[in-house]
Scaffold this motif. Sequence first.
Motif, PDB file in Angstrom:
ATOM      1  N   LYS A   1     108.821  44.755  31.688  1.00 29.49           N
ATOM      2  CA  LYS A   1     108.189  44.241  30.457  1.00 29.49           C
ATOM      3  C   LYS A   1     107.292  45.311  29.811  1.00 29.49           C
ATOM      4  N   ASN A   2     106.767  46.210  30.659  1.00 33.11           N
ATOM      5  CA  ASN A   2     105.911  47.286  30.155  1.00 33.11           C
ATOM      6  C   ASN A   2     106.696  48.543  29.779  1.00 33.11           C
ATOM      7  N   GLY A   3     108.015  48.443  29.762  1.00 32.50           N
ATOM      8  CA  GLY A   3     108.804  49.568  29.260  1.00 32.50           C
ATOM      9  C   GLY A   3     109.489  50.423  30.314  1.00 32.50           C
ATOM     10  N   TYR A   4     109.297  50.111  31.600  1.00 34.41           N
ATOM     11  CA  TYR A   4     109.974  50.910  32.634  1.00 34.41           C
ATOM     12  C   TYR A   4     111.471  50.626  32.614  1.00 34.41           C
ATOM     13  N   ARG A   5     112.247  51.706  32.766  1.00 32.99           N
ATOM     14  CA  ARG A   5     113.707  51.557  32.778  1.00 32.99           C
ATOM     15  C   ARG A   5     114.331  52.207  34.001  1.00 32.99           C
ATOM     16  N   LEU A   6     113.496  52.718  34.889  1.00 36.23           N
ATOM     17  CA  LEU A   6     113.966  53.326  36.142  1.00 36.23           C
ATOM     18  C   LEU A   6     113.167  52.728  37.288  1.00 36.23           C
TER      19      LEU A   6
ATOM     20  N   GLY B   1     114.101  41.881  46.504  1.00 40.75           N
ATOM     21  CA  GLY B   1     113.052  41.611  45.518  1.00 40.75           C
ATOM     22  C   GLY B   1     113.242  42.440  44.253  1.00 40.75           C
ATOM     23  N   VAL B   2     113.604  43.696  44.427  1.00 43.21           N
ATOM     24  CA  VAL B   2     113.838  44.559  43.260  1.00 43.21           C
ATOM     25  C   VAL B   2     114.956  43.960  42.403  1.00 43.21           C
ATOM     26  N   GLY B   3     116.052  43.567  43.072  1.00 45.04           N
ATOM     27  CA  GLY B   3     117.188  42.978  42.345  1.00 45.04           C
ATOM     28  C   GLY B   3     116.778  41.716  41.607  1.00 45.04           C
ATOM     29  N   LYS B   4     115.956  40.896  42.274  1.00 46.15           N
ATOM     30  CA  LYS B   4     115.524  39.640  41.628  1.00 46.15           C
ATOM     31  C   LYS B   4     114.685  39.935  40.392  1.00 46.15           C
ATOM     32  N   GLY B   5     113.779  40.908  40.506  1.00 48.31           N
ATOM     33  CA  GLY B   5     112.919  41.274  39.371  1.00 48.31           C
ATOM     34  C   GLY B   5     113.749  41.771  38.197  1.00 48.31           C
ATOM     35  N   VAL B   6     114.754  42.584  38.495  1.00 50.18           N
ATOM     36  CA  VAL B   6     115.628  43.115  37.447  1.00 50.18           C
ATOM     37  C   VAL B   6     116.426  41.976  36.809  1.00 50.18           C
ATOM     38  N   ARG B   7     117.002  41.124  37.651  1.00 52.15           N
ATOM     39  CA  ARG B   7     117.842  40.045  37.107  1.00 52.15           C
ATOM     40  C   ARG B   7     117.026  39.054  36.272  1.00 52.15           C
ATOM     41  N   LYS B   8     115.767  38.830  36.703  1.00 53.11           N
ATOM     42  CA  LYS B   8     114.902  37.935  35.919  1.00 53.11           C
ATOM     43  C   LYS B   8     114.714  38.518  34.511  1.00 53.11           C
ATOM     44  N   ALA B   9     114.466  39.827  34.445  1.00 51.92           N
ATOM     45  CA  ALA B   9     114.259  40.464  33.130  1.00 51.92           C
ATOM     46  C   ALA B   9     115.541  40.397  32.291  1.00 51.92           C
TER      47      ALA B   9
ATOM     48  N   GLY C   1     116.436  38.081  28.730  1.00 53.38           N
ATOM     49  CA  GLY C   1     116.814  38.835  27.532  1.00 53.38           C
ATOM     50  C   GLY C   1     115.905  40.014  27.224  1.00 53.38           C
ATOM     51  N   ILE C   2     115.073  40.414  28.203  1.00 50.66           N
ATOM     52  CA  ILE C   2     114.166  41.555  27.968  1.00 50.66           C
ATOM     53  C   ILE C   2     114.971  42.859  27.971  1.00 50.66           C
ATOM     54  N   ILE C   3     115.962  42.908  28.839  1.00 53.59           N
ATOM     55  CA  ILE C   3     116.855  44.081  28.893  1.00 53.59           C
ATOM     56  C   ILE C   3     118.277  43.594  29.161  1.00 53.59           C
ATOM     57  N   ASN C   4     119.227  44.514  28.942  1.00 50.84           N
ATOM     58  CA  ASN C   4     120.588  44.303  29.427  1.00 50.84           C
ATOM     59  C   ASN C   4     120.763  45.140  30.692  1.00 50.84           C
ATOM     60  N   ARG C   5     121.764  44.835  31.477  1.00 50.84           N
ATOM     61  CA  ARG C   5     121.980  45.600  32.707  1.00 50.84           C
ATOM     62  C   ARG C   5     122.101  47.094  32.427  1.00 50.84           C
ATOM     63  N   LYS C   6     122.751  47.436  31.324  1.00 45.20           N
ATOM     64  CA  LYS C   6     122.979  48.861  31.041  1.00 45.20           C
ATOM     65  C   LYS C   6     121.677  49.598  30.693  1.00 45.20           C
TER      66      LYS C   6
END
Length: 283
Positions: free
Chosen positions: A51-56, A68-76, A80-85
């Motif tokens: 949400k704060n702009g991190y993409r890596l 946990g990392v996967g869950k955080g990514v999938r939640k975002a 609709g905050i990001i797409n997988r790509k």
Amino acid sequence: MKKIVDNKNTSFDFNSKYVTLNNGIKMPIIGLGTWPFSNEDAEEIVYDAIKNGYRLIDTAAYYGNEIGVGKGVRKAIKEGIINRKDIFITSKIYASTNHNKTIEKSLNNLDVEYIDLLLIHEPGYDDKGLYQAMEDYYKDGKLKALGISNYYTKEAIEEVLSYAKIIPAVIQNENHIYYQNNELQKYVQQYGIVIEAWYPFGGRGHTKESLNHEIIMNLAEKYHKSPAQIILRWQLQSGYIGIPGSQNPNHIKDNINIFHFELSDEDMKKITNINENRRYENW
Ligand SMILES: NC(=O)c1ccc[n+]([C@@H]2O[C@H](COP(=O)([O-])OP(=O)(O)OC[C@H]3O[C@@H](n4cnc5c(N)ncnc54)[C@H](OP(=O)(O)O)[C@@H]3O)[C@@H](O)[C@H]2O)c1
């Protein structure tokens, strides 16, 4: 056999905040380290970081927090905050008796169709077998880029290159003001390999040594930035991808807010001269 790479120009684009790796894949130049977060913490911290702009996001099987990392990514993604790509996930694995199973485990833990970058966590007993298994998954599109971690010498890299059909795109190594190892960076440039720096602040228990260094503190005052921002900006301007670890929301915001100022050549040199070739760890 002469090794071919698609791209050897790995200079960082400070506008887009990406670097193009030697296989043409784009990787963010600043990210979030997740050692030693629990699954629960990782989910929340990763989601907030996105949400704060991190993409890596940097994780590893060894950290025990891929789920946990996967869950955080999938939640975002779900919100609709990001797409997988738009999100770049790095994980790391060790050799085992069944390399395919090890790779599948990280894919399953993260619960993603592909991992953007998978690294051998450190040199081990069957690097060759592990790397070749990773190459198979790369060919199947389940890994988008391959790399290695904790390989510090020309000899160690040459060993990997002797069997790699796909040249590693990234080497993730300990790297900070006291241990810069610029010789390695110069050597791997011919292969378009980018170095990613772990322990930007020296790691937990040692951060004061870096953040309170007189030169860093003086530059922080001069540029009206925090010492952490000066160090990260220096790493990026030196061509090293940064993955600072933090679970403090203010630090997480600060650590990515480093794109609206530039260190002068003279100030870059001042930090480069701090180098003592001194590592904190020995793996
Ligand atoms: N490949 C490998 O073998 C390997 C080894 C080690 C680490 N890594 C990766 O590299 C990442 C970075 O390393 P690390 O997290 O161990 O060490 P680090 O980033 O050098 O230091 C983390 C420490 O710095 C503090 N910190 C972060 N941002 C700060 C800021 N803006 N101001 C003041 N303090 C700040 C954090 O505390 P707060 O939480 O309070 O902010 C934490 O105590 C790891 O998370 C991991 O993903 C890879």
